[in-house]
Design a protein around this motif. Sequence first.
Motif, PDB file in Angstrom:
ATOM      1  N   PHE A 149      11.444  30.879  45.885  1.00 28.10           N
ATOM      2  CA  PHE A 149      11.857  31.555  44.584  1.00 28.10           C
ATOM      3  C   PHE A 149      11.765  30.700  43.347  1.00 28.10           C
ATOM      4  CE2 PHE A 149      13.623  34.745  47.571  1.00 28.10           C
ATOM      5  CZ  PHE A 149      13.158  35.970  47.132  1.00 28.10           C
ATOM      6  N   GLY A 150      12.333  29.516  43.514  1.00 25.26           N
ATOM      7  CA  GLY A 150      12.135  28.656  42.239  1.00 25.26           C
ATOM      8  C   GLY A 150      10.502  28.689  41.655  1.00 25.26           C
ATOM      9  N   PHE A 151       9.845  28.293  42.756  1.00 30.55           N
ATOM     10  CA  PHE A 151       8.266  28.071  42.173  1.00 30.55           C
ATOM     11  C   PHE A 151       7.883  29.441  41.650  1.00 30.55           C
ATOM     12  CE2 PHE A 151       3.997  28.645  43.323  1.00 30.55           C
ATOM     13  CZ  PHE A 151       3.339  27.796  42.609  1.00 30.55           C
ATOM     14  N   LEU A 152       8.420  30.538  42.160  1.00 33.23           N
ATOM     15  CA  LEU A 152       7.746  32.030  41.544  1.00 33.23           C
ATOM     16  C   LEU A 152       8.365  32.112  39.882  1.00 33.23           C
ATOM     17  CD1 LEU A 152       8.203  34.510  44.851  1.00 33.23           C
ATOM     18  CD2 LEU A 152       6.082  33.432  43.750  1.00 33.23           C
ATOM     19  N   PHE A 153       9.620  31.842  39.829  1.00 38.85           N
ATOM     20  CA  PHE A 153      10.201  31.862  38.463  1.00 38.85           C
ATOM     21  C   PHE A 153       9.712  30.688  37.534  1.00 38.85           C
ATOM     22  CE2 PHE A 153      14.420  33.495  40.306  1.00 38.85           C
ATOM     23  CZ  PHE A 153      14.240  34.717  40.270  1.00 38.85           C
ATOM     24  N   LEU A 154       9.341  29.673  37.952  1.00 40.07           N
ATOM     25  CA  LEU A 154       8.756  28.728  37.224  1.00 40.07           C
ATOM     26  C   LEU A 154       7.230  29.272  36.653  1.00 40.07           C
ATOM     27  CD1 LEU A 154       8.427  25.943  36.091  1.00 40.07           C
ATOM     28  CD2 LEU A 154       7.537  25.114  38.091  1.00 40.07           C
ATOM     29  N   VAL A 155       6.493  29.971  37.766  1.00 44.08           N
ATOM     30  CA  VAL A 155       5.260  30.432  37.319  1.00 44.08           C
ATOM     31  C   VAL A 155       5.334  31.506  36.061  1.00 44.08           C
ATOM     32  CG1 VAL A 155       3.376  31.914  38.255  1.00 44.08           C
ATOM     33  CG2 VAL A 155       4.070  30.304  39.468  1.00 44.08           C
ATOM     34  N   LEU A 156       6.395  32.212  36.222  1.00 43.48           N
ATOM     35  CA  LEU A 156       6.648  33.352  35.161  1.00 43.48           C
ATOM     36  C   LEU A 156       6.994  32.545  33.981  1.00 43.48           C
ATOM     37  CD1 LEU A 156       8.839  36.064  37.069  1.00 43.48           C
ATOM     38  CD2 LEU A 156       6.361  36.109  36.518  1.00 43.48           C
ATOM     39  N   GLY A 157       7.868  31.464  33.954  1.00 43.83           N
ATOM     40  CA  GLY A 157       8.024  30.629  32.878  1.00 43.83           C
ATOM     41  C   GLY A 157       7.187  29.694  31.976  1.00 43.83           C
ATOM     42  N   LEU A 158       5.921  29.701  32.964  1.00 43.12           N
ATOM     43  CA  LEU A 158       4.753  28.895  32.194  1.00 43.12           C
ATOM     44  C   LEU A 158       4.279  29.528  30.853  1.00 43.12           C
ATOM     45  CD1 LEU A 158       2.930  27.856  35.306  1.00 43.12           C
ATOM     46  CD2 LEU A 158       4.467  26.254  33.839  1.00 43.12           C
ATOM     47  N   ASP A 159       4.063  28.627  29.930  1.00 46.15           N
ATOM     48  CA  ASP A 159       3.497  29.304  28.667  1.00 46.15           C
ATOM     49  C   ASP A 159       2.148  29.977  28.785  1.00 46.15           C
ATOM     50  OD1 ASP A 159       5.860  28.506  27.278  1.00 46.15           O
ATOM     51  OD2 ASP A 159       4.948  26.585  26.725  1.00 46.15           O
ATOM     52  N   CYS A 160       1.441  29.608  29.751  1.00 45.35           N
ATOM     53  CA  CYS A 160       0.095  29.893  29.986  1.00 45.35           C
ATOM     54  C   CYS A 160       0.066  31.342  30.732  1.00 45.35           C
ATOM     55  CB  CYS A 160      -0.818  29.303  30.967  1.00 45.35           C
ATOM     56  SG  CYS A 160       0.000  28.681  32.340  1.00 45.35           S
ATOM     57  N   VAL A 161       1.255  31.821  31.056  1.00 42.17           N
ATOM     58  CA  VAL A 161       1.414  33.185  31.808  1.00 42.17           C
ATOM     59  C   VAL A 161       1.766  33.996  30.661  1.00 42.17           C
ATOM     60  CG1 VAL A 161       2.471  34.403  33.619  1.00 42.17           C
ATOM     61  CG2 VAL A 161       1.818  32.137  33.953  1.00 42.17           C
ATOM     62  N   LYS A 162       1.063  35.252  30.822  1.00 39.12           N
ATOM     63  CA  LYS A 162       1.394  36.208  29.868  1.00 39.12           C
ATOM     64  C   LYS A 162       2.465  37.091  30.297  1.00 39.12           C
ATOM     65  CE  LYS A 162      -3.157  36.519  28.032  1.00 39.12           C
ATOM     66  NZ  LYS A 162      -4.741  37.362  27.826  1.00 39.12           N
ATOM     67  N   PHE A 163       3.556  36.516  30.259  1.00 41.47           N
ATOM     68  CA  PHE A 163       4.954  37.401  30.535  1.00 41.47           C
ATOM     69  C   PHE A 163       5.777  36.908  29.371  1.00 41.47           C
ATOM     70  CE2 PHE A 163       9.076  37.121  32.643  1.00 41.47           C
ATOM     71  CZ  PHE A 163       9.212  38.558  33.116  1.00 41.47           C
ATOM     72  N   LEU A 164       6.335  38.055  28.683  1.00 42.25           N
ATOM     73  CA  LEU A 164       7.064  37.824  27.712  1.00 42.25           C
ATOM     74  C   LEU A 164       6.677  36.926  26.546  1.00 42.25           C
ATOM     75  CD1 LEU A 164      10.384  37.641  29.486  1.00 42.25           C
ATOM     76  CD2 LEU A 164       9.672  39.707  28.463  1.00 42.25           C
ATOM     77  N   PRO A 165       5.344  37.224  26.271  1.00 46.43           N
ATOM     78  CA  PRO A 165       4.725  36.119  25.181  1.00 46.43           C
ATOM     79  C   PRO A 165       5.256  35.926  23.927  1.00 46.43           C
ATOM     80  CG  PRO A 165       3.537  38.086  24.951  1.00 46.43           C
ATOM     81  CD  PRO A 165       4.665  38.285  26.232  1.00 46.43           C
TER      82      PRO A 165
END
Length: 239
Positions: A93-109
């Motif tokens: 779950f920590g890795f999945l949350f980290l993927v969502l928090g990366l700036d390159c991922v278009k999630f809450l830009p």
Amino acid sequence: AGMRFFLQYVGCFFAFFSAGFLIISTWTDCWMVNADDSLEVSTKCRGLWWECVTNVFDGIQTCDEYDSIYAEHPVKLVLTRAMMITADILAGFGFLFLVLGLDCVKFLPDEPLIKLRICLVSGVMLFIAGLPGITGSVWYAVDVYVERSSLVFHNVFLGIQYKFGWSCWLGMAGSLGCFLSGSLLTWCMYLFRETSSGRLHSVYSLRKGYSSAATIVTNVHLPSSQTATAKMYAVDTRV
């Protein structure tokens, strides 16, 4: 910004491999391996869920699963299972949350502070995941070493003596990786969060100051314009 991106990618790199190492170590069969390779014609490995025997000459492997999880098992086996499964869940779950928090991922830009908080949460989860992982793997390894040393010290030979194998080493490596990635994401991202918050606060203060100044200037000019108009009407009335 460049340093923040670099830390995010480094943390993601360690988090990916750490979570993978923990999961692989939990579900592989070589937590214990026989230490007398020169005297045996087969390699015996014991895992948390089954035991496998591999023939040295032809490489044929046969595995026997342990009894049901509800059966009676050694305390070492039961606690190691529980701690490693807990570490797997937290690291995943920590890795999945980290993927969502990366700036390159278009999630809450448009919400950079929220993405930083997501990275902080993932860092905390990864750091916590390292605790049961390192506890279970090191405790298992120490127990195997103490058991083997006591048998050697008392000159007791039971036919097969074990040492901890590569699955145990993989669990230790994954736990240390969780500590490293969690530390990077928690402490370093917290510093960037404070900097970003300060910048946003300063921009908001400047905007508020400009708006207040504009309001004051407008209020100052309004009475003067009204006074000039009143004087004009007064002059016209006298005429």
